[in-house]
Design a protein around this motif. Structure first.
Motif, PDB file in Angstrom:
ATOM      1  N   TYR A   1       0.832  -1.203   0.000  1.00 23.26           N
ATOM      2  CA  TYR A   1       0.000   0.000   0.000  1.00 23.26           C
ATOM      3  C   TYR A   1       0.872   1.261   0.000  1.00 23.26           C
ATOM      4  N   ALA A   2       1.922   1.275   0.818  1.00 27.44           N
ATOM      5  CA  ALA A   2       2.813   2.439   0.895  1.00 27.44           C
ATOM      6  C   ALA A   2       3.544   2.663  -0.427  1.00 27.44           C
ATOM      7  N   ILE A   3       3.939   1.573  -1.086  1.00 23.63           N
ATOM      8  CA  ILE A   3       4.603   1.693  -2.387  1.00 23.63           C
ATOM      9  C   ILE A   3       3.632   2.281  -3.403  1.00 23.63           C
ATOM     10  N   TYR A   4       2.404   1.796  -3.399  1.00 29.59           N
ATOM     11  CA  TYR A   4       1.387   2.345  -4.303  1.00 29.59           C
ATOM     12  C   TYR A   4       1.188   3.833  -4.045  1.00 29.59           C
ATOM     13  N   ARG A   5       1.144   4.229  -2.784  1.00 30.90           N
ATOM     14  CA  ARG A   5       0.925   5.629  -2.421  1.00 30.90           C
ATOM     15  C   ARG A   5       2.188   6.479  -2.600  1.00 30.90           C
TER      16      ARG A   5
END
Length: 106
Positions: free
Chosen positions: A71-75
């Motif tokens: 999720y953090a990579i996507y964001r």
């Protein structure tokens, strides 16, 4: 006072409703898994009447941490990415120790 509630209501709607998509749902699912590690640790400690860290704590840490990292990579959030990636290393290392200890005991 009504203006404060209208402003707050608008902000809550923008954050929790307008942004709701599959990625946000993944983030919430990941956060639930990550939070479960504290629940299982608390329950195990209460049963033992002392501080206990069960193996399931590390399992939930890995599952929740890995999904939060995705999720953090996507964001594209560098602080969140660094925090989750570093944590995953620690969680995996603890599982390694647990498995090694179990093999040696067998």
């Amino acid at each position: 006072m009504a203006d404060i509630f209208n402003t707050l209501g608008g902000w809550l709607h923008a954050v929790f409703v307008q942004q709701l998509d599959a990625w946000v749902m993944l983030g919430f699912a990941a956060q639930v898994l990550f939070t479960m590690r504290f629940v299982v640790q608390w329950v195990a400690s209460e049963k033992a009447r002392r501080s206990v860290v069960p193996a399931s704590f590390w399992t939930f840490s890995i599952l929740g941490g890995a999904l939060l990292l995705v999720y953090a990579i996507y964001r594209k959030d560098p602080v969140f990415i660094a925090g989750q990636a570093g944590g995953l290393f620690i969680y995996l290392r603890n599982v390694w120790f647990i498995r090694r200890e179990r093999r040696e005991a067998a």
